[in-house]
Design a protein around this motif. Structure first.
Motif, PDB file in Angstrom:
ATOM      1  N   SER A  12       0.765  -1.202  -0.159  1.00 54.36           N
ATOM      2  CA  SER A  12      -0.022   0.059  -0.068  1.00 54.36           C
ATOM      3  C   SER A  12       0.995   1.259  -0.110  1.00 54.36           C
ATOM      4  O   SER A  12       0.399   2.268  -0.550  1.00 54.36           O
ATOM      5  CB  SER A  12      -0.969   0.203   1.291  1.00 54.36           C
ATOM      6  OG  SER A  12      -1.583  -1.010   1.349  1.00 54.36           O
ATOM      7  N   ASN A  13       1.901   1.141   0.467  1.00 55.45           N
ATOM      8  CA  ASN A  13       2.883   2.294   0.653  1.00 55.45           C
ATOM      9  C   ASN A  13       3.862   1.952  -0.267  1.00 55.45           C
ATOM     10  O   ASN A  13       4.129   2.867  -0.995  1.00 55.45           O
ATOM     11  CB  ASN A  13       3.376   2.195   2.066  1.00 55.45           C
ATOM     12  CG  ASN A  13       4.172   3.890   2.305  1.00 55.45           C
ATOM     13  OD1 ASN A  13       4.124   4.701   1.758  1.00 55.45           O
ATOM     14  ND2 ASN A  13       5.341   3.450   3.036  1.00 55.45           N
ATOM     15  N   THR A  14       4.813   1.214  -0.233  1.00 57.74           N
ATOM     16  CA  THR A  14       5.952   1.014  -0.880  1.00 57.74           C
ATOM     17  C   THR A  14       5.622  -0.269  -1.831  1.00 57.74           C
ATOM     18  O   THR A  14       4.935  -1.259  -1.358  1.00 57.74           O
ATOM     19  CB  THR A  14       7.341   0.712  -0.263  1.00 57.74           C
ATOM     20  OG1 THR A  14       7.144  -0.385   0.510  1.00 57.74           O
ATOM     21  CG2 THR A  14       7.600   2.014   0.636  1.00 57.74           C
ATOM     22  N   THR A  15       6.770  -0.403  -2.961  1.00 61.65           N
ATOM     23  CA  THR A  15       6.718  -1.624  -3.736  1.00 61.65           C
ATOM     24  C   THR A  15       8.244  -2.067  -3.767  1.00 61.65           C
ATOM     25  O   THR A  15       9.010  -1.153  -3.893  1.00 61.65           O
ATOM     26  CB  THR A  15       6.007  -1.577  -5.042  1.00 61.65           C
ATOM     27  OG1 THR A  15       6.139  -2.889  -5.471  1.00 61.65           O
ATOM     28  CG2 THR A  15       6.619  -0.437  -5.974  1.00 61.65           C
ATOM     29  N   ARG A  16       8.444  -3.301  -3.719  1.00 60.50           N
ATOM     30  CA  ARG A  16       9.866  -3.689  -3.587  1.00 60.50           C
ATOM     31  C   ARG A  16       9.906  -4.626  -4.609  1.00 60.50           C
ATOM     32  O   ARG A  16       9.100  -5.593  -4.741  1.00 60.50           O
ATOM     33  CB  ARG A  16      10.578  -3.909  -2.342  1.00 60.50           C
ATOM     34  CG  ARG A  16      11.071  -3.225  -1.648  1.00 60.50           C
ATOM     35  CD  ARG A  16      11.396  -3.733  -0.243  1.00 60.50           C
ATOM     36  NE  ARG A  16      10.986  -2.930   0.647  1.00 60.50           N
ATOM     37  CZ  ARG A  16      11.861  -2.301   1.601  1.00 60.50           C
ATOM     38  NH1 ARG A  16      12.960  -2.330   1.409  1.00 60.50           N
ATOM     39  NH2 ARG A  16      11.317  -1.280   2.476  1.00 60.50           N
ATOM     40  N   LEU A  17      11.288  -4.783  -5.282  1.00 58.08           N
ATOM     41  CA  LEU A  17      11.639  -5.855  -6.147  1.00 58.08           C
ATOM     42  C   LEU A  17      13.016  -6.450  -5.273  1.00 58.08           C
ATOM     43  O   LEU A  17      13.957  -5.726  -5.086  1.00 58.08           O
ATOM     44  CB  LEU A  17      12.258  -5.534  -7.496  1.00 58.08           C
ATOM     45  CG  LEU A  17      12.913  -6.512  -8.401  1.00 58.08           C
ATOM     46  CD1 LEU A  17      12.177  -8.047  -8.489  1.00 58.08           C
ATOM     47  CD2 LEU A  17      13.228  -5.903  -9.607  1.00 58.08           C
ATOM     48  N   VAL A  18      12.925  -7.911  -4.880  1.00 59.31           N
ATOM     49  CA  VAL A  18      14.306  -8.282  -4.494  1.00 59.31           C
ATOM     50  C   VAL A  18      14.757  -9.397  -5.408  1.00 59.31           C
ATOM     51  O   VAL A  18      13.819 -10.209  -6.035  1.00 59.31           O
ATOM     52  CB  VAL A  18      14.280  -8.877  -3.179  1.00 59.31           C
ATOM     53  CG1 VAL A  18      13.888  -7.729  -2.060  1.00 59.31           C
ATOM     54  CG2 VAL A  18      13.520  -9.975  -2.823  1.00 59.31           C
ATOM     55  N   VAL A  19      15.990  -9.346  -5.691  1.00 59.07           N
ATOM     56  CA  VAL A  19      16.468 -10.402  -6.592  1.00 59.07           C
ATOM     57  C   VAL A  19      17.411 -11.366  -5.751  1.00 59.07           C
ATOM     58  O   VAL A  19      18.371 -10.904  -5.074  1.00 59.07           O
ATOM     59  CB  VAL A  19      17.409  -9.897  -7.798  1.00 59.07           C
ATOM     60  CG1 VAL A  19      17.943 -10.976  -8.611  1.00 59.07           C
ATOM     61  CG2 VAL A  19      16.261  -8.838  -8.644  1.00 59.07           C
ATOM     62  N   ILE A  20      17.127 -12.509  -5.727  1.00 60.42           N
ATOM     63  CA  ILE A  20      17.920 -13.532  -4.930  1.00 60.42           C
ATOM     64  C   ILE A  20      18.418 -14.521  -6.008  1.00 60.42           C
ATOM     65  O   ILE A  20      17.729 -15.224  -6.478  1.00 60.42           O
ATOM     66  CB  ILE A  20      16.961 -14.342  -3.830  1.00 60.42           C
ATOM     67  CG1 ILE A  20      16.200 -13.222  -2.855  1.00 60.42           C
ATOM     68  CG2 ILE A  20      17.815 -15.292  -3.233  1.00 60.42           C
ATOM     69  CD1 ILE A  20      15.283 -13.782  -1.941  1.00 60.42           C
ATOM     70  N   GLY A  21      19.852 -14.808  -5.635  1.00 66.09           N
ATOM     71  CA  GLY A  21      20.433 -15.844  -6.448  1.00 66.09           C
ATOM     72  C   GLY A  21      20.561 -17.111  -5.577  1.00 66.09           C
ATOM     73  O   GLY A  21      20.695 -16.886  -4.343  1.00 66.09           O
ATOM     74  N   TYR A  22      20.610 -18.034  -6.259  1.00 64.05           N
ATOM     75  CA  TYR A  22      20.694 -19.526  -5.288  1.00 64.05           C
ATOM     76  C   TYR A  22      20.986 -20.575  -6.154  1.00 64.05           C
ATOM     77  O   TYR A  22      20.838 -20.545  -7.104  1.00 64.05           O
ATOM     78  CB  TYR A  22      19.426 -19.564  -4.590  1.00 64.05           C
ATOM     79  CG  TYR A  22      18.123 -19.942  -5.417  1.00 64.05           C
ATOM     80  CD1 TYR A  22      17.459 -19.206  -6.113  1.00 64.05           C
ATOM     81  CD2 TYR A  22      17.772 -21.391  -5.571  1.00 64.05           C
ATOM     82  CE1 TYR A  22      16.369 -19.490  -6.973  1.00 64.05           C
ATOM     83  CE2 TYR A  22      16.738 -21.842  -6.423  1.00 64.05           C
ATOM     84  CZ  TYR A  22      15.912 -20.964  -6.777  1.00 64.05           C
ATOM     85  OH  TYR A  22      15.023 -21.255  -7.842  1.00 64.05           O
ATOM     86  N   THR A  23      21.449 -21.615  -5.380  1.00 59.01           N
ATOM     87  CA  THR A  23      21.948 -22.796  -6.032  1.00 59.01           C
ATOM     88  C   THR A  23      20.807 -23.716  -5.068  1.00 59.01           C
ATOM     89  O   THR A  23      21.009 -24.019  -3.898  1.00 59.01           O
ATOM     90  CB  THR A  23      23.344 -23.093  -5.766  1.00 59.01           C
ATOM     91  OG1 THR A  23      23.921 -22.303  -6.469  1.00 59.01           O
ATOM     92  CG2 THR A  23      23.686 -24.624  -6.439  1.00 59.01           C
ATOM     93  N   PRO A  24      19.933 -24.355  -5.848  1.00 60.67           N
ATOM     94  CA  PRO A  24      19.035 -25.173  -5.137  1.00 60.67           C
ATOM     95  C   PRO A  24      19.610 -26.059  -3.899  1.00 60.67           C
ATOM     96  O   PRO A  24      20.884 -26.827  -4.316  1.00 60.67           O
ATOM     97  CB  PRO A  24      18.471 -26.079  -6.189  1.00 60.67           C
ATOM     98  CG  PRO A  24      18.420 -25.032  -7.391  1.00 60.67           C
ATOM     99  CD  PRO A  24      19.764 -24.472  -7.264  1.00 60.67           C
ATOM    100  N   HIS A  25      19.178 -26.086  -2.934  1.00 58.74           N
ATOM    101  CA  HIS A  25      19.491 -27.053  -1.618  1.00 58.74           C
ATOM    102  C   HIS A  25      20.851 -26.604  -1.055  1.00 58.74           C
ATOM    103  O   HIS A  25      21.562 -27.484  -0.349  1.00 58.74           O
ATOM    104  CB  HIS A  25      19.440 -28.381  -1.947  1.00 58.74           C
ATOM    105  CG  HIS A  25      18.446 -28.949  -2.743  1.00 58.74           C
ATOM    106  ND1 HIS A  25      17.219 -28.766  -2.756  1.00 58.74           N
ATOM    107  CD2 HIS A  25      18.430 -29.648  -4.212  1.00 58.74           C
ATOM    108  CE1 HIS A  25      16.441 -29.152  -3.591  1.00 58.74           C
ATOM    109  NE2 HIS A  25      17.112 -29.824  -4.694  1.00 58.74           N
ATOM    110  N   HIS A  26      21.509 -25.669  -1.625  1.00 61.18           N
ATOM    111  CA  HIS A  26      22.654 -25.375  -1.253  1.00 61.18           C
ATOM    112  C   HIS A  26      23.203 -23.989  -0.623  1.00 61.18           C
ATOM    113  O   HIS A  26      23.319 -23.777   0.564  1.00 61.18           O
ATOM    114  CB  HIS A  26      23.809 -25.521  -2.657  1.00 61.18           C
ATOM    115  CG  HIS A  26      25.279 -25.270  -2.462  1.00 61.18           C
ATOM    116  ND1 HIS A  26      25.747 -24.172  -2.212  1.00 61.18           N
ATOM    117  CD2 HIS A  26      26.217 -26.262  -2.260  1.00 61.18           C
ATOM    118  CE1 HIS A  26      27.290 -24.368  -2.073  1.00 61.18           C
ATOM    119  NE2 HIS A  26      27.338 -25.760  -2.113  1.00 61.18           N
TER     120      HIS A  26
END
Lengths: 500, 500
Positions: A12-26
């Motif tokens: 309602s106030n802010t909007t965010r984009l987060v980008v998360i890098g990952y290696t599955p199960h790791h």
């Protein structure tokens, strides 16, 4: 990192984009964050319609986020919307515009889903086991009850900072009458919920920007030594002081408050009062802040597999390993240093009398002791401490994080000094850290050649204490070096030690 | 990093193993260092024989280094020995023992080779173009003349800290007579060399542990704000002060001198006096320290290909790119931010009047602005500044490194504060950094979505200054955000700016 997921949360106030890098199960790591103050809920009247200006800002932000994702190699986008869109009477019109103009298909979370993902994010990042979780957003406040790390139930009330600010913070500074009305409205919000009363013996945790901001104000106004909000606790009394300070200020004065970002200066008073009334009604003396919530919960649903609900079974252990992996730690060397340090710890119990808690910290510090090499080999003990202090370690208190950082800091050399962190540590912790660091240092030098030539050790508790090593190959240098590094041990334990 | 090379340097006082990881023609990084004080030259008499104890210590260290290399994935080992082994009359016996017991085949460097590799290491890491390079080792001192970055010639004299300490530092504290004899012997060493006189207008640089230690003492005794020796300069006058301090001290007192490690406390006085006499005879007012020398020179011979001698053709540019690559920077985004910032710089020349030097720094800062994300996204501007300050950037003065760090620090937000680094900066640098950071910040927000939607810009110098962007696609958010971040510009230049 093999995958990149972009999580978009349109509030309602802010909007965010987060980008998360990952290696599955790791391992995983936050790579980017873009935040826009869209104020989507601005000007919503009795008819519940999103207004043209706010809708336009929302659409523009979604377009920008989408092109950001495309340019930065994001492979999957998870776009969700919360209360402003959920409650809008012209929701369909808005969603259609967003799809048409930005290409993003927003998933509108129900109140329950929003509570659930916030819970997933927070419980996977905090030590909280039984208690309540509060999120004060722009349009509403959600409270979730948690038992044995499980989600029990949640409620959502239209007590949001944008709504309440528009309605009650109408004079500058706020008039006494408006302030009273604000308090009463906030209180009424929570007294309405029948089951939210019996909170005795439980903990309160908070997520979202409002509570993070209140934590930052608390830290900045008392010279807190860490620049870290996740895991920070502040008391009801401190909150009351903050409110007393804020209510006497004009908007312009609030904009200068340390820790308070300019675009929250108009909303923070309403947010603080909503939290105050919740703490009053629930009789909470303290709140602990989670830097992770809804967005991270949406991520953990993908990342934590084989558990239902998707909660880390060993959050602290995983988090330490995640950090170690991010910095390409040497797994075999670190594990051997850990084993030797823990063996010393166990056999020296009569001397120190420490428990499982200290043992666990020592083991984690051993896993992390060399991560500073990622910054630079020289002074890697200092860099490692910096990385631990500034890491996203989950499930640890600030005191524990400082202790881990100090153990890394002193794993090679130097006399332990913890003065800088007095505000976070207990008085006995300097000695505690010195003793544990002394064990870590002996273990590290017994692994000097990183070749596991010292396989194990046996402690003979005499004066001096004798450490008899079990060796495969030539450990001349290791034993000679380890004996040269016993100064800290002697200072910390008041006993000489000899390694043979 | 695809390859790991282990470089071993067996000197008269210490021996070191450095492990460097690298990707050929791309990037490299110091991964490990092990240092042992073997004192190989200890007790060498008139017959020039290495003694049994020192030889044994040397062999044990080589064994340990070899097993370290094997355990840590080193793919190639380059083991060299310098003056102690070179001059030993029982050299063959020692080398045979080393091969037999450790498996390492030491390459004994000639005086010329030692000078050459030291030169390669230092010139690839310092801005030095014309001047002299000094290395004071355990057994000898080498001086190399450099012109136009080229190796001209070198000489080696048996003025080493182990030899001189044994001969002259015999009382504790040193007697006035011995001190005088030490000074005279050191002076005689250099007056003997006919061509070492004409040093006017040239620079003196130093490599090796003795000079690094003198630099650390200088820094620690005057509260220097950086924890970085490479690139540090200190004056002859400061050296004289250090010698006055050290000569009055007992060995035990010297052991407590900040910056002086315990195992150099007995040798440092001789080392300081040798340097003093060299500066006296060469009439040098100042010396600049290179943290890189022989070992790095051996590495660069492999790494820098296509150049003869193997010197980086663009050391500063390569070094910035190396740092950026180590932290996986986003090349396209960073290059676009650089281009936009430099375009602003060029078109605003009438306003700031800065030159190529500032332009170069601004470009480098743009390449590095996001490297702090490697530590953590939140506060990545602070982490990035920490990484720059603690990096192995080559060819930059400390002042330049601090300026780069501050540009990274302020690329997103905040008012520039440089007080902490006053001792390293010039008085005008705070304004300089504020102005350059203002340009970087506008450029960064014009690349907010990392999508290169703002392709270029044209500046109209009026009041306000207008920046007309050339856009492909939708740059609504970029232009809106960039306009919100013009506060620093207005403060630093005293003029309003408007982006359209």
């Amino acid at each position: 990192m093999q995958e990149r997921v972009g999580i978009i949360d349109l509030g309602s106030n802010t909007t965010r984009l987060v980008v998360i890098g990952y290696t599955p199960h790791h391992s995983f790591k936050l790579l980017d964050e873009v935040r826009e103050t869209v104020r989507l809920a601005e000007g919503i009247g009795e008819d519940g319609q999103l207004q043209p200006g706010p809708m336009q800002r929302g659409v523009v932000a979604m377009k920008m986020f989408h092109s950001f994702c495309k340019s930065t190699g994001v492979t999957r986008i998870v776009p969700v919307a919360t209360s402003a869109v959920r409650d809008a009477t012209n929701q369909a019109e808005f969603l259609t515009r967003v799809v048409r103009e930005s290409g993003l298909k927003l998933r509108v979370l129900s109140t329950e889903e929003e509570g659930y993902y916030g819970y997933l994010g927070a419980i996977n990042a905090l030590g909280l086991s039984d208690g309540f979780l509060i999120d004060i957003g722009g349009g509403s406040a959600e409270v979730t009850a948690i038992r044995g790390r499980g989600f029990v139930r949640s409620f959502s009330r239209p007590a949001g900072v944008v709504r309440f600010s528009e309605r009650y913070v109408r004079s500058d500074p706020i008039s006494n009458r408006d302030f009273k009305a604000l308090q009463e409205a906030a209180a009424a919000t929570f007294t309405e919920v029948g089951w939210f009363r019996d909170t005795s013996g439980t903990t309160l945790a908070g997520i979202g920007g409002t509570i993070r901001t209140l934590a930052e104000i608390d830290q900045k106004t008392r010279g807190y030594p860490l620049d870290r909000v996740h895991g920070h606790s502040f008391s009801r009394a401190r909150l009351d002081e903050t409110i007393d300070m804020l209510r006497g200020m004009t908007l312009r004065q609030r904009e200068e408050v340390p820790g308070l970002s300019r675009d929250r200066a108009d909303l923070i008073l309403a947010g603080a009062v909503i939290l105050q009334q919740l703490m009053e009604i629930g009789r909470f003396a303290e709140i602990t802040v989670s830097g992770q919530g809804l967005r991270e919960g949406l991520f953990y649903e993908q990342f934590v597999v084989g558990e239902n609900p998707p909660l880390f079974s060993d959050m602290r252990g995983f988090s330490v390993q995640n950090l170690a992996r991010i910095y390409n730690y040497e797994a075999i060397h670190s594990a051997k240093v850990r084993d030797l340090a823990l063996s010393l710890f166990d056999q020296l119990r009569p001397l120190h009398g420490y428990n499982e808690w200290e043992r666990e910290l020592l083991g984690y510090a051993a896993m992390l002791h060399d991560i500073g090499v990622a910054v630079g080999y020289y002074d890697h003990h200092k860099h490692g401490a910096y990385l631990v202090i500034n890491s996203a370690l989950q499930g640890f208190s600030h005191r524990e994080i400082v202790m881990l950082a100090l153990l890394v800091r002193y794993h090679r050399k130097g006399d332990v000094s913890a003065d800088e962190y007095r505000a976070v540590l207990n008085p006995s912790d300097t000695e505690r850290v010195a003793r544990l660091a002394a064990l870590l240092r002996v273990a590290e030098y017994l692994e000097r050649s990183k070749s596991q030539v010292v396989q194990g050790l046996h402690v003979e508790l005499g004066d001096p204490i004798r450490v008899v090593t079990r060796v495969v190959g030539d450990a001349t240098v290791e034993i000679w070096d380890a004996n040269r590094r016993t100064g800290l041990f002697q200072k910390a334990f008041g006993k000489a030690i000899e390694i043979v």
